[in-house]
Design an enzyme around this catalytic site. Structure first.
Site, PDB file in Angstrom:
ATOM      1  N   HIS A  75       0.826  -1.219   0.000  1.00 30.48           N
ATOM      2  CA  HIS A  75       0.000   0.000   0.000  1.00 30.48           C
ATOM      3  C   HIS A  75       0.859   1.267   0.000  1.00 30.48           C
ATOM      4  CE1 HIS A  75      -3.781  -2.216   0.652  1.00 30.48           C
ATOM      5  NE2 HIS A  75      -3.081  -2.980   1.462  1.00 30.48           N
ATOM      6  N   ASN A 148     -10.360  -2.799   2.361  1.00 32.46           N
ATOM      7  CA  ASN A 148     -10.038  -2.770   0.934  1.00 32.46           C
ATOM      8  C   ASN A 148     -11.301  -2.460   0.147  1.00 32.46           C
ATOM      9  OD1 ASN A 148      -7.265  -3.346   1.017  1.00 32.46           O
ATOM     10  ND2 ASN A 148      -7.588  -5.552   0.966  1.00 32.46           N
TER      11      ASN A 148
END
Length: 527
Positions: A75, A148
């Protein structure tokens, strides 16, 4: 065009306009000493060497040499924004968490959107899951919902996470993204089928960050004031509507605007077009969990909405851009173990692994006192504990209060109301193999019932277009897994691969030899 610029492009102009009535600040060193000349280094004569007493230079250079901090291992590329969560429906029958205390209550939030596998300079439009993490600043401390844009994940056991991420990153020798690594791992772990199918569907490339849903993904536990508990899942549905990029647009945008998602979010907020998401929960009782046909804590599966409908809770609204990206986004740290009373973890193996992994990586990346960084600080709660010192402790270190517990000097005391819900477990302690726990039924439903014919066609084209670059034996394993979902699924992908493989030369298998190998020179020449 210079006369038709968006707010992100005009940030410097707007900053100057906001300070139009102010005189420029006096330039200083890091220690606040005024600087008389910032353009010329201090030397012995116009052509002489620089002097070590030039603290203007050494102060600047020494700080510059240390500007970068470790990149997030996953990420890394992300966008951030701030806003609030407002309760619209009462769920206090399920949870005593103060964030849900009453209808109309607003809680400040910070949100970070991200891709998963790419580096911090990678494009926003790659086919990759998107991180959608929300930090709620509550009176009982921060709650980090680290989600997510998909309700599922590639694996269900946390011990596989490092290997999974390695397979999605760069080859250790070539430093290239490697389809062999990607598809070898996926084909050897068929529990990835559900997430892989979602990833290569149209939703695999969202149109920016505003037009995608978010999910807590894991199963959590909610506890009410009576000590009664239920399992739950969190969903946040975009109010802007789902929009995805075509494969063609996603391929074009990295050349034109690799930061497309960051720019779109910044400009929307800057122009008052505040994005929002409707927040829901699904609820399952402990008795229902016992009778559930599959493991309700399996991150590779969803809870059917027909049996466990979405219950509306509130709204997430983003109405402020970061003032400084590094301070408020790069240093933002989310930790799934940050849960106030009323919200607790479930036995979800992936969640259990993240409870350790996330705070551990933050301490590596940001330091032991990362929770003192303003964006991570639980500013609506009073931190009172027995933790002291450590690098970069820039608060009062809790003054002269006792640093041990228990003590007799009126220092912080535990509170019974924060005790975790009592849960009973039984069973043998061993490493249970979950690799073959029905990896296809829900994927079959997704393929046959969720997608229409055109979406199935694009799904298979997207998969084949990526899988074609893997070796033939890996292609064969992957196609078998897709065929196990449904014969049509595997057959379509195989037919497309056959066309690709007929056009390209036969796959060659290369063997690499370490330096110092005892192979004869003649044998090496044949490799």
């Amino acid at each position: 065009m210079a006369d038709n610029r968006d707010p992100a492009s005009d940030q410097m102009k707007h900053w100057k306009e906001q300070r139009a009535a102010q005189k420029p600040d006096i330039l200083t060193t890091g220690s606040g000493n005024p600087i008389g000349d910032k353009l010329n280094i201090l030397t012995a004569g116009p052509r002489g060497p620089l002097l070590v007493q030039d603290v203007v230079f050494t102060d600047e250079m020494a700080h510059f040499d240390r500007e970068r901090i470790p990149e997030r291992v996953v990420h890394a590329k992300g966008a951030g924004a701030f806003g609030y969560f407002e309760v619209t429906h009462d769920i206090t029958r399920f949870s005593k968490a103060k964030v849900f205390e009453h209808v109309g209550k607003r809680t400040p939030i910070a949100v970070r959107f991200s891709t998963v596998a790419g580096e911090s300079g990678s494009a926003d439009t790659v086919r990759d899951p998107r991180g959608f993490a929300v930090k709620f600043y509550t009176e009982d401390g921060n709650w980090d919902l680290v989600g997510n844009n998909t309700p599922i994940f590639f694996i269900r056991d946390a011990i596989l996470f490092p290997s999974f991420i390695h397979s999605q990153k760069r080859n250790p020798q070539t430093h290239l993204k490697d389809p062999d690594m990607v598809w070898d791992f996926w084909s050897l772990r068929p529990e990835s089928l559900h997430q892989v199918s979602f990833l290569f569907s149209d939703r695999g490339i969202p149109d920016g960050h505003r037009h995608m849903n978010g999910y807590g993904s894991h199963t959590f536990k909610l506890v009410n004031e009576k000590g009664e508990a239920v399992y739950c899942k969190f969903h946040y549905k975009t109010d802007q509507g789902i929009k995805n990029l075509s494969v063609e647009d996603a391929a074009r945008l990295p050349q034109e605007d690799p930061d497309y998602g960051i720019r779109d979010l910044f400009n929307a907020i800057a122009t008052g077009n505040y994005p929002s998401w409707t927040f829901y929960i699904q609820v399952m009782t402990f008795q229902e969990a016992e009778a559930f046909p599959f493991n309700p804590f399996d991150l590779t599966k969803v809870w059917p909405h027909s049996e466990y409908p979405l219950i509306p809770v509130g709204k997430l609204v983003l109405n402020r851009n970061p003032v400084n990206y590094f301070a408020e986004v790069e240093q933002m740290a989310f930790d799934p173990s940050n849960m106030p009373p009323g919200i607790e973890p479930s036995p979800d193996k992936m969640l259990q692994g993240r409870l350790f992994g996330y705070p551990d990586t933050h301490r590596h990346r940001l330091g032991a006192n990362y929770l003192q960084i303003p964006v991570n600080c639980p500013f609506r709660a009073r931190v009172a504990n027995y933790q002291r010192d450590g690098p970069m402790c820039f608060q009062d270190n809790q003054g002269g209060a006792p640093n041990y517990y228990p003590n007799s000097f009126s220092a912080p005391e535990q509170t019974h109301s924060a005790l975790e819900h009592c849960t009973r477990y039984s069973g043998d302690v061993q490493r249970f193999n979950s690799a073959n726990e029905d990896n296809v039924t829900q994927v079959r439903t997704f393929y046959l019932n969720v997608l229409n014919e055109e979406e199935r066609k694009r799904l298979c084209e997207n998969i084949a277009g990526h899988l074609k670059d893997a070796q033939l034996f890996i292609q064969k394993k992957a196609v078998k897994n897709f065929s196990d979902v449904h014969p049509d699924y595997g057959a379509r992908i195989q037919a497309l691969l056959d066309k690709y493989n007929a056009e390209x030369p036969e796959n060659a298998v290369h063997t690499y030899v370490q330096a110092g190998s005892h192979l004869a020179a003649r044998e090496k020449a044949n490799l």
